[in-house]
Design an enzyme around this catalytic site. Sequence first.
Site, PDB file in Angstrom:
ATOM      1  N   THR A 176      45.689  55.273  59.342  1.00 51.12           N
ATOM      2  CA  THR A 176      44.692  56.290  58.956  1.00 51.12           C
ATOM      3  C   THR A 176      43.320  55.998  59.566  1.00 51.12           C
ATOM      4  O   THR A 176      42.664  56.896  60.104  1.00 51.12           O
ATOM      5  CB  THR A 176      44.542  56.306  57.414  1.00 51.12           C
ATOM      6  OG1 THR A 176      45.807  56.071  56.817  1.00 51.12           O
ATOM      7  CG2 THR A 176      43.948  57.602  56.934  1.00 51.12           C
ATOM      8  N   THR A 177      42.895  54.744  59.459  1.00 54.83           N
ATOM      9  CA  THR A 177      41.562  54.363  59.937  1.00 54.83           C
ATOM     10  C   THR A 177      41.457  54.627  61.437  1.00 54.83           C
ATOM     11  O   THR A 177      40.446  55.148  61.926  1.00 54.83           O
ATOM     12  CB  THR A 177      41.335  52.844  59.668  1.00 54.83           C
ATOM     13  OG1 THR A 177      41.729  52.550  58.327  1.00 54.83           O
ATOM     14  CG2 THR A 177      39.894  52.460  59.892  1.00 54.83           C
ATOM     15  N   TRP A 178      42.502  54.288  62.145  1.00 53.55           N
ATOM     16  CA  TRP A 178      42.515  54.485  63.599  1.00 53.55           C
ATOM     17  C   TRP A 178      42.516  55.972  63.945  1.00 53.55           C
ATOM     18  O   TRP A 178      41.773  56.431  64.814  1.00 53.55           O
ATOM     19  CB  TRP A 178      43.758  53.800  64.182  1.00 53.55           C
ATOM     20  CG  TRP A 178      43.778  53.659  65.662  1.00 53.55           C
ATOM     21  CD1 TRP A 178      42.704  53.707  66.519  1.00 53.55           C
ATOM     22  CD2 TRP A 178      44.942  53.420  66.458  1.00 53.55           C
ATOM     23  NE1 TRP A 178      43.132  53.519  67.803  1.00 53.55           N
ATOM     24  CE2 TRP A 178      44.502  53.334  67.793  1.00 53.55           C
ATOM     25  CE3 TRP A 178      46.296  53.262  66.177  1.00 53.55           C
ATOM     26  CZ2 TRP A 178      45.388  53.102  68.847  1.00 53.55           C
ATOM     27  CZ3 TRP A 178      47.171  53.023  67.221  1.00 53.55           C
ATOM     28  CH2 TRP A 178      46.718  52.944  68.546  1.00 53.55           C
ATOM     29  N   HIS A 231      45.541  61.567  51.600  1.00 53.51           N
ATOM     30  CA  HIS A 231      46.820  60.857  51.478  1.00 53.51           C
ATOM     31  C   HIS A 231      47.843  61.727  50.730  1.00 53.51           C
ATOM     32  O   HIS A 231      48.924  61.269  50.395  1.00 53.51           O
ATOM     33  CB  HIS A 231      46.643  59.544  50.710  1.00 53.51           C
ATOM     34  CG  HIS A 231      46.114  58.406  51.545  1.00 53.51           C
ATOM     35  ND1 HIS A 231      46.468  58.204  52.863  1.00 53.51           N
ATOM     36  CD2 HIS A 231      45.264  57.393  51.237  1.00 53.51           C
ATOM     37  CE1 HIS A 231      45.859  57.118  53.316  1.00 53.51           C
ATOM     38  NE2 HIS A 231      45.120  56.609  52.358  1.00 53.51           N
ATOM     39  N   SER A 270      51.615  45.639  55.780  1.00 60.03           N
ATOM     40  CA  SER A 270      50.193  45.954  55.893  1.00 60.03           C
ATOM     41  C   SER A 270      49.596  46.186  54.506  1.00 60.03           C
ATOM     42  O   SER A 270      48.518  45.686  54.171  1.00 60.03           O
ATOM     43  CB  SER A 270      50.020  47.194  56.770  1.00 60.03           C
ATOM     44  OG  SER A 270      48.661  47.492  56.937  1.00 60.03           O
ATOM     45  N   LYS A 303      45.984  43.183  61.943  1.00 53.09           N
ATOM     46  CA  LYS A 303      46.672  42.693  63.136  1.00 53.09           C
ATOM     47  C   LYS A 303      46.866  43.805  64.158  1.00 53.09           C
ATOM     48  O   LYS A 303      46.827  43.573  65.363  1.00 53.09           O
ATOM     49  CB  LYS A 303      48.041  42.151  62.726  1.00 53.09           C
ATOM     50  CG  LYS A 303      48.245  40.688  63.015  1.00 53.09           C
ATOM     51  CD  LYS A 303      49.619  40.251  62.534  1.00 53.09           C
ATOM     52  CE  LYS A 303      49.992  38.900  63.090  1.00 53.09           C
ATOM     53  NZ  LYS A 303      51.305  38.470  62.568  1.00 53.09           N
ATOM     54  N   GLY A 304      47.193  44.990  63.666  1.00 54.02           N
ATOM     55  CA  GLY A 304      47.332  46.143  64.562  1.00 54.02           C
ATOM     56  C   GLY A 304      48.483  46.029  65.549  1.00 54.02           C
ATOM     57  O   GLY A 304      48.341  46.389  66.708  1.00 54.02           O
TER      58      GLY A 304
HETATM   59  P1  A3P Z   1      48.183  45.943  59.962  1.00 51.36           P
HETATM   60  O1  A3P Z   1      47.885  45.543  58.563  1.00 51.36           O
HETATM   61  O2  A3P Z   1      49.655  45.931  60.258  1.00 51.36           O
HETATM   62  O3  A3P Z   1      47.406  45.195  60.972  1.00 51.36           O
HETATM   63  P2  A3P Z   1      45.349  52.377  57.408  1.00 51.36           P
HETATM   64  O4  A3P Z   1      44.205  52.614  58.308  1.00 51.36           O
HETATM   65  O5  A3P Z   1      46.192  53.583  57.177  1.00 51.36           O
HETATM   66  O6  A3P Z   1      44.916  51.700  56.157  1.00 51.36           O
HETATM   67  O7  A3P Z   1      46.334  51.395  58.183  1.00 51.36           O
HETATM   68  C1  A3P Z   1      45.931  50.074  58.403  1.00 51.36           C
HETATM   69  C2  A3P Z   1      46.710  49.492  59.570  1.00 51.36           C
HETATM   70  O8  A3P Z   1      46.212  50.032  60.804  1.00 51.36           O
HETATM   71  C3  A3P Z   1      46.498  47.997  59.641  1.00 51.36           C
HETATM   72  O9  A3P Z   1      47.738  47.478  60.132  1.00 51.36           O
HETATM   73  C4  A3P Z   1      45.370  47.883  60.635  1.00 51.36           C
HETATM   74  O10 A3P Z   1      45.257  46.631  61.241  1.00 51.36           O
HETATM   75  C5  A3P Z   1      45.762  48.962  61.623  1.00 51.36           C
HETATM   76  N1  A3P Z   1      44.638  49.423  62.442  1.00 51.36           N
HETATM   77  C6  A3P Z   1      43.374  49.658  62.042  1.00 51.36           C
HETATM   78  N2  A3P Z   1      42.608  50.041  63.078  1.00 51.36           N
HETATM   79  C7  A3P Z   1      43.411  50.069  64.158  1.00 51.36           C
HETATM   80  C8  A3P Z   1      43.182  50.360  65.546  1.00 51.36           C
HETATM   81  N3  A3P Z   1      41.984  50.701  65.993  1.00 51.36           N
HETATM   82  N4  A3P Z   1      44.239  50.275  66.381  1.00 51.36           N
HETATM   83  C9  A3P Z   1      45.456  49.897  65.932  1.00 51.36           C
HETATM   84  N5  A3P Z   1      45.718  49.590  64.638  1.00 51.36           N
HETATM   85  C10 A3P Z   1      44.714  49.674  63.760  1.00 51.36           C
END
Ligand code: A3P
Length: 323
Positions: A71-73, A133, A164, A290-291
Amino acid sequence: AAVTRQPAAEEYRDAIAALPLKQSSTPSRRLLQYKSTWFLEQWVPGTIALHRRFEARAGDIILASLPKCGTTWLKALAFAAAARARYPPGDGDRHPLLRLNPHDCVPFVEVTYNAGEEAKLNAAPSPRLVTTHAPYSVLPTSVTESSSCKIIYICREPKDMLISCWHFLNKHSKYNTMPFSEIWNSIYNGTYYGSPIWEHILGYWNMSKTKSDSVLFLKYEEVLRDPMTNVEKIAEFIGQPFSDAEKEAGIIESIVKLCNFENLKALGVNSKGIHQKLIAEVPSESFFRKGVVGDWVNYVTPDMAERMDEFLAEKFRGSGFSF
Ligand code: A3P
């Protein structure tokens, strides 16, 4: 004249009191069932407000996901693409994403209602970019029946989503430590936020097939494998395709670079302090762990993974969807 609303929790107190409840080992993680979906109790008032009160405007862009699916990405990528005329992504150090967490650039509708900040939603200039969500079935008809609202959904391989989520919840000041088995079983027993997750995913998946102009369906793994193509897809879908001149100037690369995991993670705003805008306070760094794809191998046995895969494959059978 502006109508002053009570915060959603007050306004829907009676409706909320009547909802089915599931306890959790952690008292602050109780779940309530609203419209056949299990939500974290704290998100329910805002979710009801989304359903009953959110009035889509022409051209609104709504990002949707289950928690911990990227979501954040997606917020960062969609914001950078949609706002590129105002905020050129390669323009030195002035881009909002360099000083604001993506969650501050693109709000959750539920969180906004929960905080009693409906006025902010109403005052935002069109086209608005917001996130939810909630499953498709909870979106208001002003969204689902609109011919110009755009919904972008992102899903993620559930085993990675669970890992995650486990890390995320364990960084939460209020939630303390959650046993791993509790998060792992949340798919089976329907206590993952937004459960049943297959219905959440299929709701958007099916609409992306029948109303492809209105719903774009993305997978975290594919965005990670080929971010350029997916950013291009997002821009085209929201009616702002990149011109040849923009492509030649490398604007797609600039957006991908700006929103790159390592880049965002390293920023002061995303690595220090507490993020207070969500319903509970979380350390800012917890959105960037970790991404990567496939981190689940470090946590579960092949047998556990296989059982989960088979369980879910059964749920998706015949839908045309697979991870
Ligand atoms: P991990 O915990 O597996 O690293 P959300 O944004 O929906 O909460 O999801 C979080 C997941 O997206 C986390 O996964 C986070 O590290 C990953 N994430 C956040 N920013 C990212 C980016 N710019 N590129 C790739 N993955 C990203």
